[in-house]
Design a protein around this motif. Sequence first.
Motif, PDB file in Angstrom:
ATOM      1  N   TRP A   6      -7.568 -17.960  39.042  1.00  0.00           N
ATOM      2  CA  TRP A   6      -9.035 -17.801  39.404  1.00  0.00           C
ATOM      3  C   TRP A   6      -9.926 -18.165  38.159  1.00  0.00           C
ATOM      4  N   LEU A   7      -9.587 -17.768  37.175  1.00  0.00           N
ATOM      5  CA  LEU A   7     -10.520 -18.254  35.985  1.00  0.00           C
ATOM      6  C   LEU A   7     -10.277 -19.657  35.562  1.00  0.00           C
ATOM      7  N   MET A   8      -9.415 -20.261  35.853  1.00  0.00           N
ATOM      8  CA  MET A   8      -9.248 -21.744  35.850  1.00  0.00           C
ATOM      9  C   MET A   8     -10.285 -22.416  36.716  1.00  0.00           C
ATOM     10  N   VAL A   9     -10.105 -21.869  37.913  1.00  0.00           N
ATOM     11  CA  VAL A   9     -11.266 -22.307  39.270  1.00  0.00           C
ATOM     12  C   VAL A   9     -12.531 -22.377  38.541  1.00  0.00           C
ATOM     13  N   LEU A  10     -12.838 -21.006  38.078  1.00  0.00           N
ATOM     14  CA  LEU A  10     -14.221 -20.691  37.712  1.00  0.00           C
ATOM     15  C   LEU A  10     -14.631 -21.862  36.542  1.00  0.00           C
ATOM     16  N   ILE A  11     -13.782 -21.940  35.553  1.00  0.00           N
ATOM     17  CA  ILE A  11     -13.870 -22.776  34.118  1.00  0.00           C
ATOM     18  C   ILE A  11     -14.318 -24.317  34.960  1.00  0.00           C
ATOM     19  N   ILE A  12     -13.182 -24.544  35.639  1.00  0.00           N
ATOM     20  CA  ILE A  12     -13.362 -26.136  36.280  1.00  0.00           C
ATOM     21  C   ILE A  12     -14.771 -26.356  37.088  1.00  0.00           C
ATOM     22  N   PHE A  13     -15.072 -25.425  37.683  1.00  0.00           N
ATOM     23  CA  PHE A  13     -16.223 -25.422  38.464  1.00  0.00           C
ATOM     24  C   PHE A  13     -17.444 -25.225  37.565  1.00  0.00           C
ATOM     25  N   SER A  14     -17.405 -24.449  36.627  1.00  0.00           N
ATOM     26  CA  SER A  14     -18.653 -24.396  35.608  1.00  0.00           C
ATOM     27  C   SER A  14     -18.633 -25.707  34.652  1.00  0.00           C
ATOM     28  N   ILE A  15     -17.587 -26.378  34.285  1.00  0.00           N
ATOM     29  CA  ILE A  15     -17.677 -27.444  33.446  1.00  0.00           C
ATOM     30  C   ILE A  15     -18.117 -28.687  34.392  1.00  0.00           C
ATOM     31  N   ASN A  16     -17.701 -28.747  35.619  1.00  0.00           N
ATOM     32  CA  ASN A  16     -18.196 -29.751  36.404  1.00  0.00           C
ATOM     33  C   ASN A  16     -19.591 -29.898  36.740  1.00  0.00           C
ATOM     34  N   VAL A  56      -7.926 -30.407  35.137  1.00  0.00           N
ATOM     35  CA  VAL A  56      -7.715 -30.693  36.915  1.00  0.00           C
ATOM     36  C   VAL A  56      -6.201 -31.363  36.613  1.00  0.00           C
ATOM     37  N   LEU A  57      -5.983 -32.501  35.634  1.00  0.00           N
ATOM     38  CA  LEU A  57      -4.982 -33.321  35.779  1.00  0.00           C
ATOM     39  C   LEU A  57      -3.867 -32.476  35.264  1.00  0.00           C
ATOM     40  N   ASP A  58      -4.001 -31.546  34.567  1.00  0.00           N
ATOM     41  CA  ASP A  58      -2.642 -30.718  33.979  1.00  0.00           C
ATOM     42  C   ASP A  58      -2.274 -29.912  34.985  1.00  0.00           C
ATOM     43  N   ASN A  59      -3.157 -29.662  36.089  1.00  0.00           N
ATOM     44  CA  ASN A  59      -2.616 -28.545  36.971  1.00  0.00           C
ATOM     45  C   ASN A  59      -3.120 -29.137  38.347  1.00  0.00           C
ATOM     46  N   LEU A  60      -2.500 -30.368  38.660  1.00  0.00           N
ATOM     47  CA  LEU A  60      -2.570 -31.112  39.919  1.00  0.00           C
ATOM     48  C   LEU A  60      -1.868 -30.145  41.171  1.00  0.00           C
ATOM     49  N   ASP A  61      -1.103 -29.520  40.695  1.00  0.00           N
ATOM     50  CA  ASP A  61      -0.319 -28.916  41.748  1.00  0.00           C
ATOM     51  C   ASP A  61      -0.972 -27.615  42.410  1.00  0.00           C
ATOM     52  N   GLN A  62      -2.210 -27.331  41.577  1.00  0.00           N
ATOM     53  CA  GLN A  62      -3.045 -26.214  42.067  1.00  0.00           C
ATOM     54  C   GLN A  62      -4.227 -26.954  42.880  1.00  0.00           C
ATOM     55  N   ILE A  63      -4.119 -26.884  44.434  1.00  0.00           N
ATOM     56  CA  ILE A  63      -5.133 -27.659  45.139  1.00  0.00           C
ATOM     57  C   ILE A  63      -6.588 -26.765  44.858  1.00  0.00           C
ATOM     58  N   GLN A  64      -6.617 -25.603  44.437  1.00  0.00           N
ATOM     59  CA  GLN A  64      -7.831 -24.880  44.350  1.00  0.00           C
ATOM     60  C   GLN A  64      -8.753 -25.309  43.281  1.00  0.00           C
ATOM     61  N   ASN A  65      -7.990 -25.880  42.183  1.00  0.00           N
ATOM     62  CA  ASN A  65      -8.675 -26.893  41.232  1.00  0.00           C
ATOM     63  C   ASN A  65      -9.358 -27.982  41.429  1.00  0.00           C
ATOM     64  N   LEU A  66      -8.571 -28.688  42.452  1.00  0.00           N
ATOM     65  CA  LEU A  66      -9.481 -29.948  43.159  1.00  0.00           C
ATOM     66  C   LEU A  66     -10.493 -29.621  43.697  1.00  0.00           C
ATOM     67  N   ILE A  67     -10.665 -28.392  44.617  1.00  0.00           N
ATOM     68  CA  ILE A  67     -11.620 -27.912  45.352  1.00  0.00           C
ATOM     69  C   ILE A  67     -12.666 -27.624  44.454  1.00  0.00           C
ATOM     70  N   ALA A  68     -12.344 -26.929  43.344  1.00  0.00           N
ATOM     71  CA  ALA A  68     -13.405 -26.392  42.295  1.00  0.00           C
ATOM     72  C   ALA A  68     -14.124 -27.777  41.523  1.00  0.00           C
ATOM     73  N   TYR A  69     -13.134 -28.462  41.342  1.00  0.00           N
ATOM     74  CA  TYR A  69     -13.755 -29.785  40.776  1.00  0.00           C
ATOM     75  C   TYR A  69     -14.849 -30.476  41.788  1.00  0.00           C
ATOM     76  N   ALA A  70     -14.417 -30.659  43.087  1.00  0.00           N
ATOM     77  CA  ALA A  70     -15.334 -31.399  43.861  1.00  0.00           C
ATOM     78  C   ALA A  70     -16.704 -30.262  44.247  1.00  0.00           C
ATOM     79  N   ILE A  71     -16.367 -29.218  44.396  1.00  0.00           N
ATOM     80  CA  ILE A  71     -17.482 -28.269  44.682  1.00  0.00           C
ATOM     81  C   ILE A  71     -18.445 -28.267  43.459  1.00  0.00           C
ATOM     82  N   GLY A  72     -18.017 -28.197  42.264  1.00  0.00           N
ATOM     83  CA  GLY A  72     -18.720 -27.965  40.975  1.00  0.00           C
ATOM     84  C   GLY A  72     -19.754 -29.436  40.826  1.00  0.00           C
ATOM     85  N   TYR A  73     -18.990 -30.443  41.202  1.00  0.00           N
ATOM     86  CA  TYR A  73     -19.558 -31.942  41.222  1.00  0.00           C
ATOM     87  C   TYR A  73     -20.956 -31.824  42.083  1.00  0.00           C
TER      88      TYR A  73
END
Length: 180
Positions: A6-16, A56-73
């Motif tokens: 969940w911290l990874m999701v937050l980081i990816i979301f914020s970065i985007n 995101v690419l390092d953790n492609l098996d985690q769908i929540q990271n892709l979702i965080a990336y898209a929502i962050g964008y």
Amino acid sequence: MDINPWLMVLIIFSINIVYVSFFTIRMIMTLKGYRYLAAAVSMVETVIYIVGLGLVLDNLDQIQNLIAYAIGYGSGVIVGSKIEEKMALGYITVNVITSDEDPLLPKKLREKGYGVTDWVANGMEGGRHSMQILTPRKMELQLYATIKELDPKAFIIAYEPKTIHGGFWVKQVKRGKLFK
């Protein structure tokens, strides 16, 4: 590296959000002619982009990271546009048409520092007074309020000029010193 998912999701979301905000600002600066500043912003933007995409690419098996990336964008687009509104770079041309043929209206606007070109026009229901006003975008809302105060029924339309040449304060516009 073991990190809480969940911290990874937050980081990816914020970065985007930060990346897309920088992207939006860079595009606006490029369009407004701030080439060198846009280039500097793009260097920071690229580093942020690579870090976020790498996570995101390092953790492609985690769908929540892709979702965080898209929502962050998507969120970054909104944040970037809000930042651009606050920066309000450039100038705006406002055309005003009023049924009030009062010659004092343009004079009152000129006294407030606006460059006004005015002429008598004809509308569907008779005589009109037409004005064209150039102002920095930072003064846009203040100009609208002034016009509405002077004539609440005025028809107002605005657009951004691509090129400015001539006029009584063109040197001030080119130096960015209008209304300072």
